[in-house]
Design an enzyme around this catalytic site. Structure first.
Site, PDB file in Angstrom:
ATOM      1  N   GLU A 166      -6.760   9.275  38.670  1.00 34.18           N
ATOM      2  CA  GLU A 166      -7.110   8.475  37.526  1.00 34.18           C
ATOM      3  C   GLU A 166      -7.646   9.544  36.626  1.00 34.18           C
ATOM      4  O   GLU A 166      -7.402   9.032  35.244  1.00 34.18           O
ATOM      5  CB  GLU A 166      -8.410   7.508  38.217  1.00 34.18           C
ATOM      6  CG  GLU A 166      -8.165   6.230  38.880  1.00 34.18           C
ATOM      7  CD  GLU A 166      -9.477   5.609  39.531  1.00 34.18           C
ATOM      8  OE1 GLU A 166      -9.592   4.604  39.032  1.00 34.18           O
ATOM      9  OE2 GLU A 166     -10.335   6.263  39.936  1.00 34.18           O
ATOM     10  N   GLU A 192     -17.361  19.864  39.806  1.00 33.80           N
ATOM     11  CA  GLU A 192     -15.924  20.088  39.225  1.00 33.80           C
ATOM     12  C   GLU A 192     -16.013  19.154  38.115  1.00 33.80           C
ATOM     13  O   GLU A 192     -15.514  19.218  37.153  1.00 33.80           O
ATOM     14  CB  GLU A 192     -15.022  19.788  40.131  1.00 33.80           C
ATOM     15  CG  GLU A 192     -14.554  21.070  41.040  1.00 33.80           C
ATOM     16  CD  GLU A 192     -13.391  20.719  42.066  1.00 33.80           C
ATOM     17  OE1 GLU A 192     -12.407  21.697  41.918  1.00 33.80           O
ATOM     18  OE2 GLU A 192     -13.295  19.542  42.526  1.00 33.80           O
ATOM     19  N   HIS A 303      -2.948  -4.361  -8.527  1.00 35.84           N
ATOM     20  CA  HIS A 303      -1.817  -5.281  -9.363  1.00 35.84           C
ATOM     21  C   HIS A 303      -1.846  -6.598  -8.491  1.00 35.84           C
ATOM     22  O   HIS A 303      -1.559  -6.761  -7.097  1.00 35.84           O
ATOM     23  CB  HIS A 303      -0.595  -4.466  -9.200  1.00 35.84           C
ATOM     24  CG  HIS A 303       0.821  -5.394  -9.695  1.00 35.84           C
ATOM     25  ND1 HIS A 303       1.735  -5.953  -8.693  1.00 35.84           N
ATOM     26  CD2 HIS A 303       1.241  -5.850 -10.642  1.00 35.84           C
ATOM     27  CE1 HIS A 303       2.508  -6.339  -9.251  1.00 35.84           C
ATOM     28  NE2 HIS A 303       2.471  -6.375 -10.637  1.00 35.84           N
ATOM     29  N   ASN A 304      -1.564  -7.747  -9.108  1.00 36.94           N
ATOM     30  CA  ASN A 304      -1.437  -9.172  -8.421  1.00 36.94           C
ATOM     31  C   ASN A 304      -2.369  -9.016  -7.332  1.00 36.94           C
ATOM     32  O   ASN A 304      -2.216  -9.323  -6.003  1.00 36.94           O
ATOM     33  CB  ASN A 304       0.015  -9.072  -7.713  1.00 36.94           C
ATOM     34  CG  ASN A 304       0.861  -9.479  -8.891  1.00 36.94           C
ATOM     35  OD1 ASN A 304       0.560  -9.672 -10.057  1.00 36.94           O
ATOM     36  ND2 ASN A 304       2.280  -9.733  -8.689  1.00 36.94           N
ATOM     37  N   GLU A 333      -6.231  -8.229 -11.248  1.00 41.13           N
ATOM     38  CA  GLU A 333      -5.421  -9.196 -11.901  1.00 41.13           C
ATOM     39  C   GLU A 333      -5.442 -10.298 -11.460  1.00 41.13           C
ATOM     40  O   GLU A 333      -5.603 -10.895 -10.121  1.00 41.13           O
ATOM     41  CB  GLU A 333      -3.828  -8.691 -11.836  1.00 41.13           C
ATOM     42  CG  GLU A 333      -2.870  -9.372 -12.592  1.00 41.13           C
ATOM     43  CD  GLU A 333      -1.587  -8.676 -12.471  1.00 41.13           C
ATOM     44  OE1 GLU A 333      -0.661  -9.457 -13.383  1.00 41.13           O
ATOM     45  OE2 GLU A 333      -1.378  -7.794 -11.738  1.00 41.13           O
ATOM     46  N   ASP A 335      -3.308 -14.119 -12.214  1.00 42.81           N
ATOM     47  CA  ASP A 335      -2.227 -14.748 -12.628  1.00 42.81           C
ATOM     48  C   ASP A 335      -2.416 -16.154 -12.808  1.00 42.81           C
ATOM     49  O   ASP A 335      -2.605 -16.745 -11.522  1.00 42.81           O
ATOM     50  CB  ASP A 335      -0.883 -14.524 -11.950  1.00 42.81           C
ATOM     51  CG  ASP A 335      -0.100 -13.292 -12.236  1.00 42.81           C
ATOM     52  OD1 ASP A 335      -0.808 -12.425 -12.973  1.00 42.81           O
ATOM     53  OD2 ASP A 335       1.177 -13.115 -11.962  1.00 42.81           O
ATOM     54  N   HIS A 348       1.669 -16.213  -7.856  1.00 44.90           N
ATOM     55  CA  HIS A 348       2.796 -15.358  -8.257  1.00 44.90           C
ATOM     56  C   HIS A 348       3.825 -16.416  -8.822  1.00 44.90           C
ATOM     57  O   HIS A 348       4.599 -16.909  -7.977  1.00 44.90           O
ATOM     58  CB  HIS A 348       3.251 -14.434  -7.455  1.00 44.90           C
ATOM     59  CG  HIS A 348       4.179 -13.352  -8.228  1.00 44.90           C
ATOM     60  ND1 HIS A 348       5.066 -12.458  -7.546  1.00 44.90           N
ATOM     61  CD2 HIS A 348       4.041 -12.928  -9.404  1.00 44.90           C
ATOM     62  CE1 HIS A 348       5.611 -11.504  -8.449  1.00 44.90           C
ATOM     63  NE2 HIS A 348       5.099 -11.786  -9.550  1.00 44.90           N
ATOM     64  N   GLU A 382      -3.050 -12.970 -16.625  1.00 40.55           N
ATOM     65  CA  GLU A 382      -1.824 -12.952 -16.991  1.00 40.55           C
ATOM     66  C   GLU A 382      -1.782 -14.483 -17.099  1.00 40.55           C
ATOM     67  O   GLU A 382      -1.667 -15.309 -16.090  1.00 40.55           O
ATOM     68  CB  GLU A 382      -0.726 -12.692 -15.772  1.00 40.55           C
ATOM     69  CG  GLU A 382      -0.572 -11.009 -15.844  1.00 40.55           C
ATOM     70  CD  GLU A 382      -0.129 -10.484 -17.008  1.00 40.55           C
ATOM     71  OE1 GLU A 382       0.820 -11.194 -17.550  1.00 40.55           O
ATOM     72  OE2 GLU A 382      -0.613  -9.379 -17.568  1.00 40.55           O
ATOM     73  N   LYS A 431      -9.152  -8.684 -20.026  1.00 38.24           N
ATOM     74  CA  LYS A 431      -8.263  -8.124 -20.742  1.00 38.24           C
ATOM     75  C   LYS A 431      -7.234  -9.307 -20.940  1.00 38.24           C
ATOM     76  O   LYS A 431      -6.681  -9.924 -20.177  1.00 38.24           O
ATOM     77  CB  LYS A 431      -7.510  -7.109 -20.012  1.00 38.24           C
ATOM     78  CG  LYS A 431      -6.373  -6.600 -20.302  1.00 38.24           C
ATOM     79  CD  LYS A 431      -5.633  -5.718 -19.515  1.00 38.24           C
ATOM     80  CE  LYS A 431      -4.152  -5.702 -19.627  1.00 38.24           C
ATOM     81  NZ  LYS A 431      -3.417  -6.922 -19.493  1.00 38.24           N
ATOM     82  N   ARG A 541      -2.042   0.342 -19.439  1.00 35.70           N
ATOM     83  CA  ARG A 541      -1.867  -0.194 -17.999  1.00 35.70           C
ATOM     84  C   ARG A 541      -0.601   0.013 -17.460  1.00 35.70           C
ATOM     85  O   ARG A 541       0.341  -0.222 -18.262  1.00 35.70           O
ATOM     86  CB  ARG A 541      -2.338  -1.581 -17.976  1.00 35.70           C
ATOM     87  CG  ARG A 541      -2.277  -2.379 -16.692  1.00 35.70           C
ATOM     88  CD  ARG A 541      -3.005  -3.589 -16.742  1.00 35.70           C
ATOM     89  NE  ARG A 541      -2.454  -4.500 -15.256  1.00 35.70           N
ATOM     90  CZ  ARG A 541      -1.600  -5.183 -15.187  1.00 35.70           C
ATOM     91  NH1 ARG A 541      -0.931  -5.419 -16.141  1.00 35.70           N
ATOM     92  NH2 ARG A 541      -1.241  -5.827 -13.814  1.00 35.70           N
ATOM     93  N   ASN A 671       3.035  18.337  23.854  1.00 34.77           N
ATOM     94  CA  ASN A 671       2.066  17.569  24.650  1.00 34.77           C
ATOM     95  C   ASN A 671       0.535  17.742  24.563  1.00 34.77           C
ATOM     96  O   ASN A 671       0.018  18.012  25.561  1.00 34.77           O
ATOM     97  CB  ASN A 671       2.424  17.787  26.066  1.00 34.77           C
ATOM     98  CG  ASN A 671       3.968  16.780  26.390  1.00 34.77           C
ATOM     99  OD1 ASN A 671       4.014  15.957  25.736  1.00 34.77           O
ATOM    100  ND2 ASN A 671       4.639  17.411  27.360  1.00 34.77           N
TER     101      ASN A 671
END
Length: 752
Positions: A166, A192, A303-304, A333, A335, A348, A382, A431, A541, A671
């Site tokens: 283990e 240990e 964007h979008n 943005e 649209d 879109h 847009e 805008k 832009r 490794n």
């Protein structure tokens, strides 16, 4: 013999958290509905695990199959109907029983409905307490928690004891190899195991530095620490005062504190802290002048924004706006297209992406615009709607956003130039196309409507599904712009770009032009210095080419080199380009605005990004940066196959002007992803440091195929601290992956 392993500090035992009624209720568990859509609502049993760090859940029909997720994966909890899915079932389940778990990165959220309002509150409050506790953990506690998590995974039979097999499996899980001959008995004795844990957390390379500066080999005296800060960290100011502060802040031993000394534990805690990070703490705060015109800043942009995936079949979601705004985007943005029942929709156009209501988008923007930053948000509209639905858009904008929407010029700012981010705090700017200009608006002489191309982006593409090809969409015919929507546009009037010569004579400061990445690149190549001057006067832009149907991104650095402010990227797509974007905007309080270098804001200076040596007053100064990549810590696995261990290498990339772009990498280490040591120095010469970004990338070397990504960290050159520093790595999604880090030594030399 087998033994009960030494247990690192656990979250449930840490002083920062107490088991209260809410956590006890979560530990008992609850049946809740997991909701994916209006029709998909399935019951699941959720329970907080004993470690107080993991949520376990399963369905009644799944037999022994179950799923888990870590509390550390959850970024926030939203109460009530604050997702599209929960809104769709609002009539069926009351808001006080609903909540959403928001995951970090780009993972889908989890919408849940509890059986009662009280149960929902127990989970909401309990989860928030656990998240807060995790966020308050220091780096050592994160390391202890990380090792504790792996111990539990390796203890396959769950008996709380660990045999040799283990332990060996545990090390492989943790990206370490182990010799079969390590233990003759096949088990670890009690002492240990304690040594084994100490071995895992020992930092020999840090101990070596500590010993180099310690005069007694046990602690760093105040004088020793001062010497380390001067020579190792290359600090020059307030050195003694800073050394005293570090002892007070990071030294865990009261005895050492009274002696004004620092032990190895305190030394390591300092190096792992934010003060020991590669990023200058002062530059993570808001430190720049925010009173200059908008066009003098780089602006974090999307964007979008409505898309969660690709540009043709991806889903549109208000969640995408929440994510963009929460990561600091200040330009999003929208649209808009004619929708049913007189309500505009956002999607879109001419594709198979899903549709969402314009009013829902504006509601979400109004709610989340200023949660991350108080500086202005620009809505890039847009507009593809009829005049009637444009009037509806204007109505929603004014009613939903109210005073947040900027409708008029600021007092005293009408003709003198763009206002500053400071002037526009808490404001949302539109805008878009506008009838006439500010002058006509102020005089009251404006036509009722205007025949115009009401949308900017004419370089879009559409899909031919039958032939599975992309073709360019035909140019749109002119349509009328409503006065109501036009009146919502003040300082960001969209205009078609003619030429830099034309703009220098005829353009107004409040006009903004949009360019595809290809057109912007051509202008930079043909007239880079003129482009920089143009961007010192007004906003620009840049957005992806329409052919990027997979929502991939272009290199934003090229556009920033020319002073373009609004460089719009597909933020939903994990990529090197988004790493650069996140890196640039990680400074200045992550407010979404970064002040451009002085030589890009002045109309008197001349700067060509492809030929910086032609800059007025240019002196051939350079900065040579030496990066000694020393070691790595607890790197994540990239291949989950049993026994797989990474072979890590580090690559340093400089992104900036063409003359500065470079990359170098270390050898790979076989490794060992747990504590690899390289001790290699990489050297770079940088001529325009004001524009340079530095990206540290860790990869898993592969002899036969492309290397696998392990982690990265990107930051501006100007924000780098010299000296011995930790770099806390980020995932492909840009989220932290504690306790994974690199340990480096950085030195900057200036010359001519």
């Amino acid at each position: 013999m087998l033994l009960q392993p030494y247990s690192p500090v656990r979250l449930s035992n840490s002083p920062g958290i107490q088991m209260d009624a809410n956590l006890q209720s979560m530990h008992v568990g609850a049946v809740m509905r997991k909701v994916k859509s209006r029709t998909w609502k399935k019951q699941r049993y959720f329970r907080l695990q004993d470690d107080c760090a993991t949520i376990w859940y399963k369905s009644k029909k799944a037999g022994n199959a179950h799923s888990t997720f870590s509390i550390s994966d959850v970024e926030a909890i939203r109460e009530g109907h604050q997702s599209e899915v929960l809104l769709s079932i609002a009539g069926e389940f009351p808001a006080d029983r609903c909540f959403t778990l928001v995951f970090r990165g780009r993972r889908n959220n989890l919408d849940l409905v509890a059986e009662s309002a009280e149960e929902a509150q127990s989970w909401v409050k309990g989860m928030r307490k656990l998240i807060e506790s995790l966020e308050n953990m220091d780096e050592q506690e994160k390391l202890d928690q990380w090792i504790s998590d792996w111990f539990k995974k390796a203890d396959k039979n769950g008996d709380g004891r660990m045999n040799f097999k283990e332990v060996r499996d545990l090390l492989k899980m943790m990206n370490m190899d182990m010799n079969e001959d390590h233990s003759q008995s096949g088990t670890l004795e009690d002492d240990e195991f304690v040594l084994f844990y100490k071995m895992l957390t020992q930092r020999e390379e840090v101990n070596k530095i500590f010993q180099e500066y310690s005069s007694d080999g046990q602690t760093l005296s105040l004088r020793d620490l001062e010497e380390f800060l001067r020579e190792g960290q290359l600090e020059q100011e307030r050195v003694q005062e800073h050394a005293m502060e570090l002892i007070e802040r990071y030294e865990p031993s009261d005895t050492a504190k009274t002696r004004q000394a620092m032990t190895i534990d305190g030394f390591l805690m300092y190096l792992l802290s934010s003060e020991g990070s590669v990023f200058k703490p002062a530059m993570q705060q808001l430190y720049q002048d925010m009173s200059q015109p908008l066009c003098h800043y780089f602006i974090s942009s999307s964007h979008n924004t409505y898309l969660m995936g690709d540009q043709f079949r991806g889903s549109s979601s208000v969640e995408a706006y929440i994510r963009a705004l929460k990561r600091g985007c200040r330009c999003v943005e929208v649209d808009s297209w004619d929708g049913p029942n007189g309500e505009p929709v956002v999607y879109h156009g001419h594709t198979f992406t899903s549709k969402i209501l314009f009013r829902d988008v504006i509601t979400v923007i109004g709610n989340y615009a200023f949660k991350t930053s108080q500086y202005p948000v620009i809505l890039s509209i847009e507009n593809h709607c009829s005049v009637e639905q444009q009037r509806t858009m204007a109505l929603h904008l004014t009613r939903i956003l109210g005073d947040k929407l900027l409708r008029n010029t600021l007092e005293g700012k009408a003709y003198s130039g763009l206002p500053s981010p400071e002037d526009l705090k808490g404001k949302i700017l539109l805008k878009g196309k506008k009838i006439g200009g500010l002058e006509e608006s102020l005089s009251g002489v404006v036509e009722d409507s205007l025949a115009a191309e009401v949308s900017d982006e004419d370089d879009a593409a559409e899909i031919d599904e039958e032939n599975d090809i992309v073709r360019r969409r035909p140019k749109k015919s002119k349509q009328r712009l409503s006065k109501e929507l036009s009146d919502c546009v003040v300082y960001c009037k969209s205009v078609r770009f003619n030429s830099f010569k034309h703009s220098s004579v005829h353009s107004k400061f409040y006009e903004i032009s949009s360019f595809t990445e290809s057109k912007a690149k051509k202008h930079i190549k043909d007239a880079g210095a003129e482009f920089v001057h143009h961007n010192a006067r007004q906003l620009t832009r840049v957005y992806p080419n329409g052919i990027r149907t997979d929502s991939s991104n272009f290199n934003p650095q090229e556009m920033w080199n020319a002073g373009c402010q609004i460089v719009a990227l597909n933020v939903q797509t994990a990529s090197t380009e988004m790493d650069l974007n996140d890196g640039l905007f990680s400074q200045n309080g992550r407010c979404g605005y970064v002040l451009k270098p002085a030589f890009m804001r002045s109309m008197e200076k001349q700067f060509d990004p492809d030929h910086p040596e032609t800059q007025d007053g240019y002196s051939p100064a350079w900065r040579r940066k030496e990066y000694a990549v020393i070691s790595g810590q607890q790197l994540p696995k990239v291949n989950l196959k049993e026994g797989s261990i990474v072979d890590p290498l580090v690559r340093l990339e400089i992104h900036g002007v063409l003359k500065d772009q470079a990359k170098q990498e270390t050898r790979y280490i076989d490794n060992n992803g747990f504590n690899p040591v390289w001790r290699e120095t990489l050297k770079f010469t940088i001529h325009v440091p004001e524009l340079a970004l530095v990206r540290f990338v860790v990869e898993d070397h592969d002899k036969t195929s492309k290397n696998d990504f392990i982690g990265q960290y990107t930051l501006p050159f100007s924000c780098i601290q010299q000296g011995y520093r930790h770099i806390h790595l980020l995932s492909k999604d840009g989220t932290s992956i504690p306790p994974s880090s690199l340990f480096v030594h950085i030195r900057i030399k200036e010359g001519t």
